[in-house]
Structure formats: C-alpha cells, structure tokens
Design a protein around this motif. Structure first.
Motif, PDB file in Angstrom:
ATOM      1  N   ALA A  99       1.747  28.864 -19.795  1.00 35.26           N
ATOM      2  CA  ALA A  99       1.952  28.221 -18.486  1.00 35.26           C
ATOM      3  C   ALA A  99       0.941  27.094 -18.302  1.00 35.26           C
ATOM      4  O   ALA A  99      -0.016  26.782 -18.885  1.00 35.26           O
ATOM      5  N   GLU A 108       3.464  36.646 -16.081  1.00 39.46           N
ATOM      6  CA  GLU A 108       4.601  36.685 -16.080  1.00 39.46           C
ATOM      7  C   GLU A 108       5.371  37.159 -17.408  1.00 39.46           C
ATOM      8  O   GLU A 108       4.321  37.426 -18.387  1.00 39.46           O
ATOM      9  N   ILE A 111       7.468  33.705 -22.207  1.00 40.95           N
ATOM     10  CA  ILE A 111       8.469  32.928 -21.815  1.00 40.95           C
ATOM     11  C   ILE A 111       9.429  32.455 -23.283  1.00 40.95           C
ATOM     12  O   ILE A 111      10.410  31.837 -23.232  1.00 40.95           O
ATOM     13  N   SER A 141      12.937  31.909 -22.020  1.00 41.95           N
ATOM     14  CA  SER A 141      13.168  31.558 -20.292  1.00 41.95           C
ATOM     15  C   SER A 141      13.279  30.291 -20.066  1.00 41.95           C
ATOM     16  O   SER A 141      13.403  29.340 -21.075  1.00 41.95           O
ATOM     17  N   THR A 143      11.012  28.516 -18.701  1.00 42.62           N
ATOM     18  CA  THR A 143       9.695  27.977 -18.710  1.00 42.62           C
ATOM     19  C   THR A 143       9.671  27.164 -19.972  1.00 42.62           C
ATOM     20  O   THR A 143       9.896  27.786 -21.056  1.00 42.62           O
TER      21      THR A 143
END
Length: 147
Positions: A99, A108, A111, A141, A143
């Motif tokens: 991130a 999270e 990704i 994902s 992202t």
C-alpha cells in the motif's frame, strides 16, 4: 549428485529468494538488479524487463515515486529442482501485501497471490543469480501493483 548436494543447492536457492525479497522490502530494491545475471529477465504481472540495467531502472522508478510505498512479499511453498551443480529452478507462491504510505498501515488481505517461476544459475564467483524470474498473478485485488 548426492541427495546432500541437492539439498545444499536447494537451501542456497531458497536463501537467494529470501535475500532478494528482503532487499526489495527493506532496502527498496537498491541492489535488486545484482541478483540477476547480466542479461537476466524479470517478468512481473505487468511488464517484462531484460538485463540488469532495465531491472535497475525499474527499482529506481519505484524509489522515485512521490508517495512512500510499503510492501511485504511473503513467499511460501517453495519447490526447487536441481538440474546440476550450477543450475536449478524454483517454483513458489508469492503473497503481496502493499500500500502507499508509511507503516503502520491498516492490515488488509494480500493484493496479489501469484505463482513464481525462477531459473537460477551459479556463476564462476560461486554466487547464485536469477537467469529469469516470472511472476504470474493468480488472484489480484483492485489495489494496483507497481510491477
């Protein structure tokens, strides 16, 4: 080759993998290009880069981003096949957590979950390097990755 010699090589290739991702995650990939042979090929889920110069440029571009990027490349299920004393392949799974921003960031799910295939060669200096590394996304994902 004896089983012990094959085990030693498999351990050395696994250590190469761990050192590479440590370099990328903790040192921003400053020396990541040195883990490849001179004409090595690095294929990510987004693009292919050929040669140390191109790989260096990729990591320099990541370092120059205006926003900080925090990533952890979690590697698991590594399988090394030894061809001979100086050549081996590795297949394993990559879980990418990344991130924009500085730690501590919200936790999270990964990704990206990807299959990775490495072709490795031991050089005349005794050091293992990547001839090629191919990252193929299996799950991704929304992202974006930087690859």
């Amino acid at each position: 080759m004896t089983p012990q010699e094959k085990l030693n090589i498999a351990t050395e290739v696994a250590a190469l993998n761990a050192e590479y991702w440590y370099e990328v995650d903790r040192q921003k990939g400053t020396r990541a290009h040195e883990f490849f042979v001179e004409d090595g090929v690095f294929t990510t889920s987004l693009q292919q880069r050929s040669g140390r110069v191109a790989i260096l440029a990729y990591y320099q571009g990541r370092q120059a981003r205006p926003k900080a990027r925090t990533a952890r490349h979690v590697i698991t299920n590594q399988r090394v096949v030894v061809q001979d004393a100086d050549n081996a392949t590795g297949d394993w799974i990559l879980l990418l957590h990344a991130a924009d921003g500085e730690p501590v960031l919200p936790s999270e799910p990964a990704i990206m979950i990807a299959d990775v295939h490495d072709v490795c060669r031991r050089g005349a200096d005794g050091r293992w390097r990547y001839v090629s590394r191919t990252i193929q996304a299996v799950f991704k994902s929304s992202t974006p990755t930087t690859g």
